[in-house]
Design an enzyme around this catalytic site. Structure first.
Site, short mmCIF file in Angstrom:
data_model
loop_
_atom_site.label_atom_id
_atom_site.label_comp_id
_atom_site.label_asym_id
_atom_site.label_seq_id
_atom_site.Cartn_x
_atom_site.Cartn_y
_atom_site.Cartn_z
N ASP A 27 0.86 -1.18 0.00
CA ASP A 27 0.00 0.00 0.00
C ASP A 27 0.90 1.23 0.00
O ASP A 27 2.01 1.21 0.54
CB ASP A 27 -0.91 0.01 1.24
CG ASP A 27 -1.85 1.20 1.22
OD1 ASP A 27 -2.78 1.20 0.40
OD2 ASP A 27 -1.64 2.13 2.02
N GLU A 29 0.99 5.60 0.49
CA GLU A 29 0.38 6.88 0.82
C GLU A 29 1.04 7.93 -0.05
O GLU A 29 2.27 7.87 -0.28
CB GLU A 29 0.54 7.21 2.31
CG GLU A 29 -0.07 6.19 3.26
CD GLU A 29 -1.56 5.96 3.04
OE1 GLU A 29 -2.24 6.92 2.58
OE2 GLU A 29 -2.04 4.85 3.31
N HIS A 168 -5.26 4.31 6.99
CA HIS A 168 -4.60 5.16 5.99
C HIS A 168 -3.11 5.34 6.26
O HIS A 168 -2.53 6.34 5.87
CB HIS A 168 -5.29 6.53 5.90
CG HIS A 168 -6.68 6.46 5.36
ND1 HIS A 168 -6.97 6.12 4.07
CD2 HIS A 168 -7.87 6.67 5.97
CE1 HIS A 168 -8.28 6.13 3.89
NE2 HIS A 168 -8.85 6.46 5.02
N ASP A 173 -2.45 -0.67 6.51
CA ASP A 173 -3.41 -1.01 5.46
C ASP A 173 -2.96 -2.24 4.69
O ASP A 173 -3.80 -3.04 4.25
CB ASP A 173 -3.59 0.18 4.52
CG ASP A 173 -4.42 1.29 5.13
OD1 ASP A 173 -4.74 1.19 6.33
OD2 ASP A 173 -4.75 2.26 4.42
#
Length: 571
Positions: A27, A29, A168, A173
């Protein structure tokens, strides 16, 4: 009438059981939603196989730009947190190594994979084209709308009551996605999906019409090589390479091909031709040559066949750097894009006091007017007669020596200037010049190494094939002239002699690479540089100049890592 189900795969199509498949669930960000305009701030990944966690990867990333307030509110990642974090140029190769050989999994994989692919392109790394599994698409296939009205990660985590609550943050995540993935795999197992190939074929993007075209791959061998999809008029639609031609081509008809262009291509294809190759190097080179020859409409690289850019000195009393398509001896390059070439040109002008203007200046009685660069001390105004040809000549000599790998004094000069800027706290200027210098070192190093290979009339190299045999390549002036293998138990030297005798004749051309296509020479050099490669024969010494830019690789690594940014130890 009964609705037909997915056709059962034959034994050789079953492939890798899911319990033996290594997944890297990751994942990202970011500072926003555009892979082209925004930057990564955090990467988190979990490597799993058979339900067991094999490793984790987690790091903040300096986006080298501001983080919007709404993103800070969503992720909790502030500008302070990423200040001093490694930059993406440092993090990316580590992540690619962590994920190598695995199936990439992400929740809404198009977003995360899009950012990683864009980063690879931006930083010059090869995108390995791994198998990608999207848990959103898998959830839509497995779960009904009544059971899962929303396929957001938080909604699926709540539905399956997983132990990790998404928040998040990348690693958290990713861990939640691992648990969601395992629940989804349990669901597909109950309907007979037990291998990776069956899982990919189970996803909805593969239509029955695509699946029926599996027969187009039936005649292909399970050997390394190049495949060509052909259309109804015999035109080449797409070219690719594979370590197993039959299995790779069959995946286009059984796997969930997420790329819309390739689904369209498969629908048009009426035949698939295969070219068996000795090993991966021959396949890569043949692919490049076929792309150049056919320019297939569905290969994105066909759009980049316009050639390469080079920087070369003009032939005039006061030579200047000129951006050209056809290189001359001593040219700097090659560059895939004009923008990168212009950045290198700016870095060279910082290192060597050449004039930046484009006007032609006569050797005698120039009558020009000094420009602003003269006032700034960046030019000595030969256009106005304030610098003679003899006074200008040392700059030309310095550039040629730098490009040839004979002297890196201009690089040391730029590095010393970085120290001066740092000493007066002009950190932004120093960082910008540092990045340009690092880019210039990479360009010079690559060009010198390619030129060192291309000058060799003949080189024979060998690599272990992993099964007790050898892979061979005969390289002439940077081009692959012949390739072959000696399987386990076969005497290797007679094979080498036969390959040399039957190798393509390569006549040297003009320019720094002696006529070798830059991309092919790069592929060959990359193969030769891999650990385990052995030099069998070279008709002249394969050398690197004493003053080559390769001596500055360590400095570049430190600069990219953000450590000891402006000092150059040992130079």
């Amino acid at each position: 009438m009964t609705t037909p189900t997915t056709a059962q795969l034959t034994f050789d199509e079953l492939g890798t059981p899911l319990r033996d498949t290594t997944f890297v669930v990751f994942d990202l960000e970011t500072t926003g939603g555009s892979a082209a305009a925004d930057a990564i701030t955090e990467i988190g990944a979990v490597k799993v196989r058979g339900g067991r966690v094999l490793g984790t990867f987690s790091t903040l990333v300096d986006p080298e730009r501001g983080i919007p307030p709404q993103v800070v509110a969503l992720t909790g990642i502030t500008q302070y947190m990423v200040t001093g974090a490694p930059r993406l140029a440092t993090v990316l190769p580590a992540f690619l190594e962590f994920a190598a050989g695995s199936v990439l999994v992400a929740h809404n994989s198009g977003f995360d994979v899009g950012f990683v692919k864009a980063a690879c392109e931006r930083h010059g790394y090869h995108w390995p084209r791994p198998t990608v599994l999207c848990t959103v698409k898998l959830a839509r296939r497995v779960l009904s709308r009544d059971e899962a009205p929303s396929c957001r990660l938080s909604a699926l985590a709540q539905l399956f009551r997983v132990g990790t609550v998404p928040n998040h943050r990348a690693l958290t995540d990713a861990r939640a996605t691992v648990e969601v993935l395992h629940h989804l795999l349990e669901r597909v197992g109950s309907v007979g999906v037990h291998s990776l190939e069956e899982l990919l074929a189970y996803l909805p993007e593969v239509t029955p019409a695509q699946r029926r075209k599996r027969e187009l791959a039936a005649h292909l061998p399970s050997s390394p090589g190049v495949y060509l999809f052909r259309g109804p008029n015999e035109e080449v639609l797409y070219v690719g390479t594979a370590s197993d031609l039959r299995r790779r081509v069959r995946q286009y008809f059984t796997a969930s091909e997420g790329r819309r262009r390739l689904r369209e291509m498969v629908a048009l294809a009426v035949r698939v031709d295969g070219v068996v190759c000795a090993h991966s190097l021959e396949a890569e080179v043949r692919e490049l040559r076929l792309l150049t020859a056919h320019k297939p409409a569905y290969n994105r690289r066909s759009k980049n066949q316009g050639g390469w850019w080079w920087l070369t000195l003009t032939e005039e009393p006061f030579p200047r750097l000129s951006l050209v398509r056809t290189p001359r001896p001593g040219a700097v390059g090659p560059f895939r894009s004009r923008r990168v070439a212009e950045e290198a040109q700016e870095a060279l002008l910082e290192a060597v006091p050449l004039r930046a203007c484009s006007q032609r200046i006569p050797a005698r009685n120039p009558s020009g007017t000094p420009c602003a660069l003269y006032e700034l001390g960046r030019c000595k105004a030969p256009c106005a007669g304030r610098q003679s040809v003899d006074e200008y000549a040392p700059a030309v000599v310095a550039l040629r020596a730098l490009v040839a790998g004979e002297d890196t004094a201009p690089l040391r000069g730029v590095a010393a200037h970085l120290e001066e800027l740092s000493g007066v706290h002009r950190f932004e200027d120093a960082a910008a010049r540092r990045d340009r210098l690092a880019g210039l070192v990479r360009v010079l190093d690559r060009g010198q190494r390619l030129a060192g290979l291309a000058v060799l009339p003949e080189l024979v190299a060998a690599r272990p094939d992993g099964a007790g045999g050898w892979e061979f390549a005969v390289v002439r002036h940077g081009r692959l002239a012949s390739a072959g293998v000696a399987r386990r138990g076969v005497a290797p030297m007679p094979v080498v002699d036969a390959l040399v005798a039957s190798a393509e004749t390569v006549l040297p051309g003009d320019g720094p690479l002696f006529g070798a296509p830059p991309e092919e020479a790069s592929v060959v050099l990359r193969w030769l540089d891999r650990p385990g490669t052995r030099l069998v024969y070279c008709d002249r010494p394969w050398t690197s100049p004493a003053g080559a830019a390769g001596a500055w690789r360590e400095w570049v690594e430190r600069a990219e890592a953000g450590r000891d940014q402006y000092r150059v130890a040992g130079h």
